[in-house]
Design a protein around this motif. Sequence first.
Motif, PDB file in Angstrom:
ATOM      1  N   SER A   1      19.594  34.317 -12.436  1.00 11.69           N
ATOM      2  CA  SER A   1      20.397  33.181 -11.988  1.00 11.69           C
ATOM      3  C   SER A   1      19.828  32.556 -10.735  1.00 11.69           C
ATOM      4  CB  SER A   1      21.831  33.635 -11.730  1.00 11.69           C
ATOM      5  OG  SER A   1      21.852  34.612 -10.699  1.00 11.69           O
ATOM      6  N   ALA A   2      18.774  33.140 -10.185  1.00  6.11           N
ATOM      7  CA  ALA A   2      18.200  32.618  -8.949  1.00  6.11           C
ATOM      8  C   ALA A   2      16.685  32.715  -9.010  1.00  6.11           C
ATOM      9  CB  ALA A   2      18.725  33.404  -7.749  1.00  6.11           C
ATOM     10  N   ASP A   3      16.033  32.058  -8.055  1.00  4.34           N
ATOM     11  CA  ASP A   3      14.582  32.117  -7.925  1.00  4.34           C
ATOM     12  C   ASP A   3      13.877  31.582  -9.158  1.00  4.34           C
ATOM     13  OD1 ASP A   3      12.324  32.562  -6.513  1.00  4.34           O
ATOM     14  OD2 ASP A   3      12.214  34.717  -6.855  1.00  4.34           O
ATOM     15  N   THR A   4      14.380  30.484  -9.731  1.00  6.67           N
ATOM     16  CA  THR A   4      13.766  29.864 -10.891  1.00  6.67           C
ATOM     17  C   THR A   4      13.746  28.352 -10.706  1.00  6.67           C
ATOM     18  OG1 THR A   4      15.924  29.876 -11.966  1.00  6.67           O
ATOM     19  CG2 THR A   4      14.439  31.666 -12.536  1.00  6.67           C
ATOM     20  N   ILE A   5      12.857  27.696 -11.433  1.00  6.56           N
ATOM     21  CA  ILE A   5      12.726  26.242 -11.348  1.00  6.56           C
ATOM     22  C   ILE A   5      13.926  25.582 -12.023  1.00  6.56           C
ATOM     23  CG2 ILE A   5      11.378  24.278 -12.161  1.00  6.56           C
ATOM     24  CD1 ILE A   5       8.885  25.967 -11.779  1.00  6.56           C
ATOM     25  N   TYR A   6      14.512  24.601 -11.335  1.00  2.00           N
ATOM     26  CA  TYR A   6      15.653  23.867 -11.882  1.00  2.00           C
ATOM     27  C   TYR A   6      15.183  22.580 -12.557  1.00  2.00           C
ATOM     28  CZ  TYR A   6      19.942  21.096 -11.976  1.00  2.00           C
ATOM     29  OH  TYR A   6      20.989  20.312 -12.369  1.00  2.00           O
ATOM     30  N   CYS A   7      14.514  21.718 -11.810  1.00  2.00           N
ATOM     31  CA  CYS A   7      13.982  20.478 -12.366  1.00  2.00           C
ATOM     32  C   CYS A   7      12.970  19.918 -11.379  1.00  2.00           C
ATOM     33  CB  CYS A   7      15.084  19.464 -12.654  1.00  2.00           C
ATOM     34  SG  CYS A   7      15.949  18.859 -11.191  1.00  2.00           S
ATOM     35  N   ALA A   8      12.314  18.837 -11.754  1.00  2.00           N
ATOM     36  CA  ALA A   8      11.305  18.219 -10.888  1.00  2.00           C
ATOM     37  C   ALA A   8      11.960  17.530  -9.700  1.00  2.00           C
ATOM     38  CB  ALA A   8      10.473  17.224 -11.682  1.00  2.00           C
ATOM     39  N   ALA A   9      11.235  17.485  -8.593  1.00  2.00           N
ATOM     40  CA  ALA A   9      11.675  16.774  -7.388  1.00  2.00           C
ATOM     41  C   ALA A   9      10.612  15.757  -7.012  1.00  2.00           C
ATOM     42  CB  ALA A   9      11.905  17.754  -6.233  1.00  2.00           C
ATOM     43  N   HIS A  10      11.025  14.709  -6.309  1.00  2.00           N
ATOM     44  CA  HIS A  10      10.081  13.676  -5.887  1.00  2.00           C
ATOM     45  C   HIS A  10      10.179  13.488  -4.374  1.00  2.00           C
ATOM     46  CE1 HIS A  10       8.476   9.388  -5.685  1.00  2.00           C
ATOM     47  NE2 HIS A  10       7.498  10.090  -6.225  1.00  2.00           N
ATOM     48  N   LEU A  11       9.043  13.569  -3.714  1.00  2.00           N
ATOM     49  CA  LEU A  11       8.987  13.392  -2.267  1.00  2.00           C
ATOM     50  C   LEU A  11       8.218  12.126  -1.934  1.00  2.00           C
ATOM     51  CD1 LEU A  11       8.129  17.050  -1.112  1.00  2.00           C
ATOM     52  CD2 LEU A  11      10.343  16.069  -1.723  1.00  2.00           C
ATOM     53  N   ILE A  12       8.664  11.430  -0.886  1.00  2.00           N
ATOM     54  CA  ILE A  12       7.980  10.238  -0.392  1.00  2.00           C
ATOM     55  C   ILE A  12       7.655  10.456   1.081  1.00  2.00           C
ATOM     56  CG2 ILE A  12       8.172   7.770   0.075  1.00  2.00           C
ATOM     57  CD1 ILE A  12       9.869   7.417  -2.299  1.00  2.00           C
TER      58      ILE A  12
ATOM     59  N   HIS B   1       0.835  -1.207   0.000  1.00  2.00           N
ATOM     60  CA  HIS B   1       0.000   0.000   0.000  1.00  2.00           C
ATOM     61  C   HIS B   1       0.867   1.253   0.000  1.00  2.00           C
ATOM     62  CE1 HIS B   1      -3.467   2.448   2.013  1.00  2.00           C
ATOM     63  NE2 HIS B   1      -3.253   2.798   0.769  1.00  2.00           N
ATOM     64  N   ARG B   2       1.940   1.238   0.752  1.00  2.76           N
ATOM     65  CA  ARG B   2       2.856   2.390   0.772  1.00  2.76           C
ATOM     66  C   ARG B   2       3.469   2.630  -0.605  1.00  2.76           C
ATOM     67  NH1 ARG B   2       6.467   1.740   6.335  1.00  2.76           N
ATOM     68  NH2 ARG B   2       4.775   2.063   7.838  1.00  2.76           N
ATOM     69  N   ILE B   3       3.821   1.543  -1.282  1.00  2.62           N
ATOM     70  CA  ILE B   3       4.399   1.671  -2.626  1.00  2.62           C
ATOM     71  C   ILE B   3       3.365   2.244  -3.599  1.00  2.62           C
ATOM     72  CG2 ILE B   3       5.324   0.367  -4.576  1.00  2.62           C
ATOM     73  CD1 ILE B   3       6.546  -1.567  -2.518  1.00  2.62           C
ATOM     74  N   VAL B   4       2.134   1.769  -3.512  1.00  3.32           N
ATOM     75  CA  VAL B   4       1.068   2.243  -4.391  1.00  3.32           C
ATOM     76  C   VAL B   4       0.782   3.725  -4.151  1.00  3.32           C
ATOM     77  CG1 VAL B   4      -1.386   2.004  -4.958  1.00  3.32           C
ATOM     78  CG2 VAL B   4       0.019  -0.034  -4.615  1.00  3.32           C
ATOM     79  N   ALA B   5       0.927   4.182  -2.899  1.00  7.68           N
ATOM     80  CA  ALA B   5       0.565   5.555  -2.526  1.00  7.68           C
ATOM     81  C   ALA B   5       1.639   6.577  -2.848  1.00  7.68           C
ATOM     82  CB  ALA B   5       0.242   5.611  -1.030  1.00  7.68           C
ATOM     83  N   VAL B   6       2.758   6.163  -3.401  1.00 12.91           N
ATOM     84  CA  VAL B   6       3.828   7.106  -3.748  1.00 12.91           C
ATOM     85  C   VAL B   6       3.356   8.023  -4.869  1.00 12.91           C
ATOM     86  CG1 VAL B   6       6.118   7.289  -4.771  1.00 12.91           C
ATOM     87  CG2 VAL B   6       5.694   5.630  -2.966  1.00 12.91           C
ATOM     88  N   ALA B   7       3.630   9.310  -4.745  1.00 10.61           N
ATOM     89  CA  ALA B   7       3.217  10.279  -5.760  1.00 10.61           C
ATOM     90  C   ALA B   7       3.879   9.982  -7.097  1.00 10.61           C
ATOM     91  CB  ALA B   7       3.566  11.696  -5.295  1.00 10.61           C
ATOM     92  N   SER B   8       3.233  10.401  -8.165  1.00  8.23           N
ATOM     93  CA  SER B   8       3.746  10.165  -9.507  1.00  8.23           C
ATOM     94  C   SER B   8       4.965  11.032  -9.780  1.00  8.23           C
ATOM     95  CB  SER B   8       2.657  10.469 -10.543  1.00  8.23           C
ATOM     96  OG  SER B   8       2.278  11.836 -10.452  1.00  8.23           O
ATOM     97  N   PHE B   9       5.734  10.613 -10.781  1.00  8.53           N
ATOM     98  CA  PHE B   9       6.928  11.341 -11.193  1.00  8.53           C
ATOM     99  C   PHE B   9       7.278  10.898 -12.604  1.00  8.53           C
ATOM    100  CE2 PHE B   9      11.522  12.121 -11.457  1.00  8.53           C
ATOM    101  CZ  PHE B   9      11.603  13.407 -10.930  1.00  8.53           C
ATOM    102  N   SER B  10       7.762  11.820 -13.432  1.00 11.71           N
ATOM    103  CA  SER B  10       8.106  11.473 -14.811  1.00 11.71           C
ATOM    104  C   SER B  10       9.118  10.341 -14.848  1.00 11.71           C
ATOM    105  CB  SER B  10       8.676  12.698 -15.529  1.00 11.71           C
ATOM    106  OG  SER B  10       7.686  13.675 -15.717  1.00 11.71           O
ATOM    107  N   GLY B  11       8.767   9.273 -15.562  1.00 14.23           N
ATOM    108  CA  GLY B  11       9.667   8.146 -15.689  1.00 14.23           C
ATOM    109  C   GLY B  11       9.568   7.127 -14.584  1.00 14.23           C
TER     110      GLY B  11
END
Length: 771
Positions: A721-732, A297-307
């Motif tokens: 050079s600052a305060d901009t999006i770098y790339c996606a992050a994934h949280l668990i 269930h914990r594995i299923v509940a992980v948020a989506s992420f590209s790839g």
Amino acid sequence: MPEIGTPPLPPEPKSLNDWTLFQNRAEFKTAEFFYIKNQMPAGQIYHLLDLWDIIAGDPETIGSTFVPIILRSDKTTVSVATGNNEYYPLYLLIGNVHNNVRRAHRDALVVIGFLAMPKTTKKHADDPKFRKFCRQLFHSSLSRILASLQPGMSKPDIAKFRDGHFWRVIYGLGPYIADYEEQVLLACIVRFWCPRCCSHRDNLDATSVLRCREYHEALFEVGTYGELWTEFGIVADLIPFTNNFPRADIHETMAPDILHQVIKGAFKDHLVDWVEKYLVLTHGRTEADRILDDIDHRIVAVASFSGLRRFLQGRGFKQWMGDDSKALMKVYIPAIEGHVPTEVVRTFRALLEFCYLVRQNTITERTLDEIQDAVSRFHQYREVFKTSGVIPMFSLPRQHSLMHYAHVIRLFGAPNGLCSSITESKHIKAVKEPWRRSSKYKALGQMLVTNQYLSQLAAARVDFESHGMLKGTCLSAELEALGMLDNPDVPNDEDPNDPPPNQASNLEDGDDLMIDHGPTVLQAHTRLARTVPSCTETKRARSVLALADELHLPSLPALIRRFLYEQTRPDNTLDALSSYLRVLSYDVPLAACPRYEGKVSVFNSACSRFHAPSDLSGIGGMRVEHIRSCPMWRNEFSCHDCVFVNTGSDTEGIRGLDVARVRAFFSFNYAGTVYPCAIVCWFDVIGGSPDPETGMWVVRPAYYANHAPTHTIIHAVEIASADTIYCAAHLIPIYSNQFLPLDITLHVSYDAFRAYYVNKYVDHHTFEIAS
């Protein structure tokens, strides 16, 4: 003595033959290739130089180019329903090809033959004589297939290179990519022994001498067949195919195999199975099943992420593929934490860190030290499985292979260019698809012809493109030939974003993840989606107030005003040392900030393009991933991804980045300037170092004093050079030891917990910046 102020004399003209620090141009280009372009480890440079010293010892080979031959053989099944049709392709590529070309699945890897697979009756299948015949046939077939290269291993062969010049070439057998079962066959050893060292099968991890051809031949002189089998694990009546070729030793040529040794072997077949056995021994079958259901269930509940592959039923499915094991590695540690002892979690952490370290595109001496440290920690913490009675001993060949990685990396360089996953994907284009296109009757000959045609087409495309013959469309080319085309600058009939022919996409679960075939750009760049969603289809807001109502964010107009204040200040400087760059404008009265409540364009996604050569990427190492923020994803629930935000700090890694969640992407026009923006809510980093058990940083949602989430508007694209999006992050989520409520799904994963791990295992690029 010149007077003060006298301009210096002009430099003396440099001779065109002055290669100071180097003897000649060739020596300079060699050093540049080793240390800048290919970035070889020192051990690999010394190994290659030793081979050149051997070649240079023969006057006939002086000045020749050395071309290592890399081989890989692997059985594959093309159809189970029609009789379990199997083929045994032999692949070849040369060591002079850069690692990025191999891993980008271009045409560096080719099929050069199909090995025989003898059949017999069930009565004789286990006969020792038949098994010996099959083994020796394997080696004899390799010798026969490679026989045409044998003369060029002693005397130079003349070959035409890509630059159009002819060069004297000396061939040599290089790494052989093989899983453990095939390594046993190649090394002519007994199963459960190590093909690289002489450690006894009952204690493989003990220190021992390395195997080599000379050592085996010396043992043949003094030992009997039975003694060699039982005491050294040697099958004495087999002759390795490498004995027929100069400068070749089968025990040195076997490359490490991350996929089968680490991912499918040590991780999935060993540790994952041991966790289940531990739970059964500790809690009994009934309670163990309840815990395993919660892990699923914990594995299923992980948020989506590209790839990231989604496990709709957890990890409880029958047939495991390599991609399944890779995906489970990315989410498994948080899923078991709280249900198993700390030592088990640390065992998984050590193994995963080892896997991600050896998978890096560039490996330095520091990386090798980290690899050795990971192996030491893995051996230390895995003892919990022996003391708990899960397994009596650790003499396992695939786990034991971890001890040899540092040595083999020094020989061959980064293993990610020699992993069997490269040929696993090649099976589709070189074997399975040609088989499906055949008549299925005596299909092998037809498959060989198909592969020949595919290779010729690929070579023709390269030639035509190099001469500019594929520009424009077929119609424009004909009109231009007839003199009827006034404007030669017509669009191309090929999509530049399409992958090259015969290139595997390797997308997991259909997620928006792609490689980029453009040049290398070290600075990340994010851009909004190309089109605005239709208002009637998605009902997205078209004004500031409407967007505030859609997001249930009454403070949005004020956030836009403060954002504009920062952007329109003539002395706009961002303090990179501030915890949140955005709080600087909060000392300014809102009345002093520009007002804007007009039209906005809302987007459902943005894409980030960045340099990530350790992951699936193009020739230049560029990768593109999509960041989603939409009210309806896959016709199910809303999806709002997390991102790393560049703070402008010079600090490398996550210490120079903030973590945030995107509430919406939008743009607006103020005073003639278009501002592409993102509304984000922030996370605070907990502690000054990663969690000691999992190795991941811990974050929690940030709140104002009134307990409202901290929202800010930032640039969505690289403007400053600052305060901009770098790339996606994934949280668990940090699940702790609590069982997960049944109503928690992946769609509410980012809303239902107080603290999260920044998942550094979600891909190799994140591992490098979030460790």
